[in-house]
Design a protein around this motif. Sequence first.
Motif, PDB file in Angstrom:
ATOM      1  N   THR A   1       7.643  -3.563   6.606  1.00  0.00           N
ATOM      2  CA  THR A   1       7.170  -3.533   7.992  1.00  0.00           C
ATOM      3  C   THR A   1       5.659  -3.681   8.135  1.00  0.00           C
ATOM      4  O   THR A   1       5.191  -4.552   8.875  1.00  0.00           O
ATOM      5  CB  THR A   1       7.648  -2.252   8.696  1.00  0.00           C
ATOM      6  N   ARG A   2       4.884  -2.828   7.494  1.00  0.00           N
ATOM      7  CA  ARG A   2       3.427  -2.879   7.696  1.00  0.00           C
ATOM      8  C   ARG A   2       2.847  -4.195   7.192  1.00  0.00           C
ATOM      9  O   ARG A   2       2.009  -4.813   7.849  1.00  0.00           O
ATOM     10  CB  ARG A   2       2.743  -1.696   7.020  1.00  0.00           C
ATOM     11  N   PHE A   3       3.303  -4.651   6.030  1.00  0.00           N
ATOM     12  CA  PHE A   3       2.794  -5.900   5.467  1.00  0.00           C
ATOM     13  C   PHE A   3       3.195  -7.088   6.346  1.00  0.00           C
ATOM     14  O   PHE A   3       2.371  -7.959   6.633  1.00  0.00           O
ATOM     15  CB  PHE A   3       3.305  -6.076   4.037  1.00  0.00           C
ATOM     16  N   ALA A   4       4.435  -7.106   6.794  1.00  0.00           N
ATOM     17  CA  ALA A   4       4.902  -8.200   7.657  1.00  0.00           C
ATOM     18  C   ALA A   4       4.177  -8.180   9.003  1.00  0.00           C
ATOM     19  O   ALA A   4       3.852  -9.239   9.548  1.00  0.00           O
ATOM     20  CB  ALA A   4       6.414  -8.104   7.852  1.00  0.00           C
TER      21      ALA A   4
ATOM     22  N   GLY B   1      -4.871  -7.238  11.562  1.00  0.00           N
ATOM     23  CA  GLY B   1      -3.974  -7.610  10.469  1.00  0.00           C
ATOM     24  C   GLY B   1      -4.617  -7.394   9.110  1.00  0.00           C
ATOM     25  O   GLY B   1      -3.974  -6.900   8.179  1.00  0.00           O
ATOM     26  N   ALA B   2      -5.900  -7.734   8.978  1.00  0.00           N
ATOM     27  CA  ALA B   2      -6.598  -7.534   7.706  1.00  0.00           C
ATOM     28  C   ALA B   2      -6.701  -6.050   7.366  1.00  0.00           C
ATOM     29  O   ALA B   2      -6.491  -5.655   6.210  1.00  0.00           O
ATOM     30  CB  ALA B   2      -7.988  -8.171   7.765  1.00  0.00           C
ATOM     31  N   VAL B   3      -6.983  -5.217   8.360  1.00  0.00           N
ATOM     32  CA  VAL B   3      -7.052  -3.767   8.124  1.00  0.00           C
ATOM     33  C   VAL B   3      -5.683  -3.247   7.692  1.00  0.00           C
ATOM     34  O   VAL B   3      -5.579  -2.449   6.750  1.00  0.00           O
ATOM     35  CB  VAL B   3      -7.566  -3.031   9.385  1.00  0.00           C
ATOM     36  N   LEU B   4      -4.623  -3.708   8.343  1.00  0.00           N
ATOM     37  CA  LEU B   4      -3.280  -3.280   7.957  1.00  0.00           C
ATOM     38  C   LEU B   4      -2.942  -3.712   6.528  1.00  0.00           C
ATOM     39  O   LEU B   4      -2.287  -2.971   5.789  1.00  0.00           O
ATOM     40  CB  LEU B   4      -2.236  -3.823   8.924  1.00  0.00           C
ATOM     41  N   MET B   5      -3.405  -4.888   6.140  1.00  0.00           N
ATOM     42  CA  MET B   5      -3.165  -5.346   4.757  1.00  0.00           C
ATOM     43  C   MET B   5      -3.874  -4.439   3.761  1.00  0.00           C
ATOM     44  O   MET B   5      -3.309  -4.101   2.711  1.00  0.00           O
ATOM     45  CB  MET B   5      -3.633  -6.790   4.565  1.00  0.00           C
ATOM     46  N   VAL B   6      -5.094  -4.054   4.078  1.00  0.00           N
ATOM     47  CA  VAL B   6      -5.827  -3.153   3.188  1.00  0.00           C
ATOM     48  C   VAL B   6      -5.096  -1.817   3.101  1.00  0.00           C
ATOM     49  O   VAL B   6      -4.884  -1.281   2.005  1.00  0.00           O
ATOM     50  CB  VAL B   6      -7.285  -2.961   3.660  1.00  0.00           C
ATOM     51  N   LEU B   7      -4.692  -1.279   4.243  1.00  0.00           N
ATOM     52  CA  LEU B   7      -3.953  -0.014   4.240  1.00  0.00           C
ATOM     53  C   LEU B   7      -2.660  -0.140   3.442  1.00  0.00           C
ATOM     54  O   LEU B   7      -2.300   0.761   2.676  1.00  0.00           O
ATOM     55  CB  LEU B   7      -3.650   0.436   5.667  1.00  0.00           C
TER      56      LEU B   7
ATOM     57  N   SER C   1      -2.108  -2.012   0.976  1.00  0.00           N
ATOM     58  CA  SER C   1      -2.381  -2.139  -0.461  1.00  0.00           C
ATOM     59  C   SER C   1      -2.485  -0.777  -1.148  1.00  0.00           C
ATOM     60  O   SER C   1      -2.378  -0.696  -2.368  1.00  0.00           O
ATOM     61  CB  SER C   1      -3.663  -2.944  -0.698  1.00  0.00           C
ATOM     62  N   PHE C   2      -2.675   0.290  -0.372  1.00  0.00           N
ATOM     63  CA  PHE C   2      -2.780   1.630  -0.948  1.00  0.00           C
ATOM     64  C   PHE C   2      -1.433   2.322  -1.117  1.00  0.00           C
ATOM     65  O   PHE C   2      -1.371   3.396  -1.702  1.00  0.00           O
ATOM     66  CB  PHE C   2      -3.691   2.521  -0.096  1.00  0.00           C
TER      67      PHE C   2
END
Length: 160
Positions: A91-94, A143-149, A151-152
């Motif tokens: 979900t978050r990545f998509a 979207g970029a911030v969500l991708m960083v989140l 990744s953790f």
Amino acid sequence: MLKQGMARWLLLAFIIMVVDQATKLAIESAFEFGDVLPIFNGFNLVLTYNKGAAFSFLATAGGWQRHFFTLLALVVSVAIVAMLRKHHGETRFALALSLILGGAVGNLIDRLLYGHVIDFLDVYWGTSHWPAFNIADSAICVGAVLMVLDSFKKPADQTT
């Protein structure tokens, strides 16, 4: 054929692109280039054009950047659709991919139609202004911030 579950992410990207384009058309029809409408302290609506990338990066590079950023947006969009195909259940990545895709396509349309991106959101503090931006830029940044989140997060097969 779309994988089951992928359609909602493409629909979200489409909605972002439509909202982005609708807001840009509304500003273009209501403003002349350079017009400023104060909304509240710290925020204006403006009409400006960006021939570069985010925050006017390479805006004065001489013209080649239009083709470079157009090609880059096309390649990124295809790559994102391929990644959505593989990761539509995350979900978050998509969601992050969908936001970036919708924003990339919104700005791509501007580059193809006008040769520049239409920006209209102006945030400032005192006399210091953030570079003007638009809905597409906002979606890409979120979207970029969500991708960083994302990744953790711990891999599903990792135990604590």
